[in-house]
Each structure stands twice: as structure tokens, then as C-alpha cells.
Design an enzyme around this catalytic site. Structure first.
Site, PDB file in Angstrom:
ATOM      1  N   VAL A  73      49.786 -42.018  12.872  1.00 26.77           N
ATOM      2  CA  VAL A  73      49.267 -43.384  12.986  1.00 26.77           C
ATOM      3  C   VAL A  73      49.776 -44.317  11.891  1.00 26.77           C
ATOM      4  CG1 VAL A  73      47.202 -42.719  14.268  1.00 26.77           C
ATOM      5  CG2 VAL A  73      47.136 -42.799  11.750  1.00 26.77           C
ATOM      6  N   SER A  91      30.224 -30.428  11.623  1.00 22.76           N
ATOM      7  CA  SER A  91      31.588 -30.085  12.036  1.00 22.76           C
ATOM      8  C   SER A  91      32.073 -28.964  11.142  1.00 22.76           C
ATOM      9  CB  SER A  91      32.517 -31.305  11.882  1.00 22.76           C
ATOM     10  OG  SER A  91      32.685 -31.630  10.511  1.00 22.76           O
ATOM     11  N   TYR A 112      38.490 -42.789   0.172  1.00 30.61           N
ATOM     12  CA  TYR A 112      37.893 -42.757   1.508  1.00 30.61           C
ATOM     13  C   TYR A 112      36.887 -43.890   1.697  1.00 30.61           C
ATOM     14  CZ  TYR A 112      35.612 -40.517   5.581  1.00 30.61           C
ATOM     15  OH  TYR A 112      35.096 -40.239   6.821  1.00 30.61           O
ATOM     16  N   LYS A 137      37.239 -46.846   4.453  1.00 30.89           N
ATOM     17  CA  LYS A 137      36.241 -47.001   5.505  1.00 30.89           C
ATOM     18  C   LYS A 137      35.531 -48.353   5.420  1.00 30.89           C
ATOM     19  CE  LYS A 137      36.601 -43.159   7.861  1.00 30.89           C
ATOM     20  NZ  LYS A 137      37.164 -43.197   9.234  1.00 30.89           N
TER      21      LYS A 137
END
Length: 248
Positions: A65, A191, A156, A160
Site C-alpha cells: 500500500v 486476535s 502507531y 492512527k
């Protein structure tokens, strides 16, 4: 047969070979969508697409990406297989956690590039197609870390939080073209990655959740479906927290 929420829509989902991305792809297929499963791991993307029902409903595509050319190729593959993109889900992400004192410049750059630049590539490339057709929805995956900031995640959390600002700015640019852009901020979601964290860290996070449990990937997928479908037809530039009430 009852009409499904994404009947005959073409959806492209990045980071979809596993986890939240795969759960979104699975639900979208169940709701009538044809799906491009995009992932940096092309082989895993192809396996996931086969599990989702094979080439009639899902195709696996390798996509980095951070590369605009890769994102163009991914969207071209969607158009060739199923038709122009109707729903774009920018989910691909990585973590390179470390305290600010110990974080390397490369660790910072990697996370910013994948999350922030990667989402920007997905938004701008999909929106360019959608605005010509006067229709389309984009769903960006932010995080609770982008709202409150987390120790060890300056990279992060910054990325975000940036996705929230990007979502709102882009939504304003394309709303009059019939394109809607919204974001989801998941909290602690069960997860393989989160369950691998130390028990002490898990317990600390659980203590912050009023509902007293972690979320499941299917619960994020449900919100993605809501934002992707006409159920949210008068919503754009919004950020939905899916956190069990943590840090409300």
C-alpha cells in the site's frame, strides 16, 4: 432471495489475508459483494480468496500500500475481475512498538508509511474512481491509540490519529461527488497479535474496558459493513469507536 446489503458491489480490502481484514471480507461476501483480498503477502491473499469462495466472488492480489503503482494495479485488478470499486476498506497495518527513547527512525518511518501513506494512497486512488461514477464508500481503520495515545506507540498513535484527520479532510473534498468516507477506531480486539501480549499487559487493558471483555474481529466487520452500506447513507467524515466503552 432477500436483497443483501452489498449486492453486486465490488469491494477492495487491504491487509485482508487475516485478522480484521479477513473478517470484513468474509462478511462482505456473505452480503453479496465481490471482494479483492489485497495483502503484502500475495500467496496468503490467494489462499484467503480461495477460502472465501474462489474466483467468482474473491480474488487475491499482492499489494504494497505504500506504493501508488501497486494500489493502481490493485484497483485495476478489481475492475477487470468484478467492475470498478464501489467499497474501499483501508485496513493494512503493521506495528513496530518501542518507547520513544528506543524507537529507531526506520521503525517510525515504516509504521507511518504503511498506515498513513498507505491509507492516503487507498483513499485518493479509490476516490478518483468513485467521484467519476458519483458513488462509493471508503472505510478507514484507525485505532483507539489514535485517540488517547499509547506508551510505546508514538509511531502507531501518530499514524492512527493522522488517519482520523485525513478521513475528515478527504470526506469534505468528495462529499459533493457522492462519495462517503468514514473511519473506525477499534479498541482491544481478540486476535493472534493481541493474545500474544504479556498477561500483565492484557489484564491492564481489560481493566479499562467497562464491558469487561475484548472485542471480536466480527464486531469490527459489522461496523465496516454498516459504513460501507446504505444503512449509513447520511454519514461521512465520522469516526466510530468500537471499544467496549474503553476511554469514552
Amino acid at each position: 432471495m432477500p436483497t443483501t446489503l452489498l449486492d453486486n458491489k465490488t469491494a477492495v480490502i487491504t491487509g485482508a489475508a487475516q485478522g480484521i481484514g479477513y473478517a470484513i471480507a468474509e462478511l462482505f461476501v456473505a452480503e453479496g459483494s465481490r471482494v479483492i483480498v489485497a495483502d503484502i503477502d500475495g500467496a496468503a491473499a490467494e489462499v484467503a480468496a480461495k477460502q472465501l469462495g474462489g474466483p467468482d466472488v474473491a480474488r487475491g492480489v499482492r499489494c504494497d500500500v505504500t506504493s501508488a503503482d501497486d494500489v493502481d494495479a490493485m484497483l485495476a485488478a478489481a475492475a477487470d475481475a468484478f467492475g470498478p470499486v464501489d467499497v474501499m476498506v483501508n485496513n493494512a497495518g503493521i506495528t513496530r512498538d518501542a518507547t520513544m527513547r528506543n524507537m529507531t527512525e526506520d521503525q517510525f518511518d515504516q509504521v507511518i508509511n504503511v498506515h498513513l501513506k498507505g491509507t492516503w494512497n487507498g483513499v485518493r486512488k479509490a476516490a478518483a474512481i468513485m467521484r467519476e461514477r458519483k458513488t462509493g464508500t471508503i472505510v478507514n481503520l484507525s485505532s483507539l491509540s489514535g485517540k488517547v495515545g499509547m506508551v510505546g506507540q508514538t509511531n502507531y498513535s501518530a499514524a492512527k490519529a493522522g488517519i482520523v484527520g485525513m478521513t475528515k479532510a478527504a470526506a469534505k473534498e468528495v462529499a459533493h461527488h457522492g462519495v462517503r468516507i468514514n473511519a473506525i477506531q477499534p479498541g482491544l480486539i481478540r486476535s493472534a497479535m493481541t493474545e500474544a501480549m504479556p498477561q500483565k499487559a492484557w489484564d491492564q487493558k481489560m481493566a479499562e474496558i467497562p464491558m469487561g471483555r475484548a472485542g471480536e474481529v466480527a464486531e469490527i466487520a459489522n461496523v465496516a459493513l454498516f459504513l460501507a452500506s446504505d444503512m449509513s447513507s447520511y454519514m461521512t467524515g465520522t469516526v466510530l469507536e468500537v471499544t467496549g466503552g474503553r476511554f469514552m
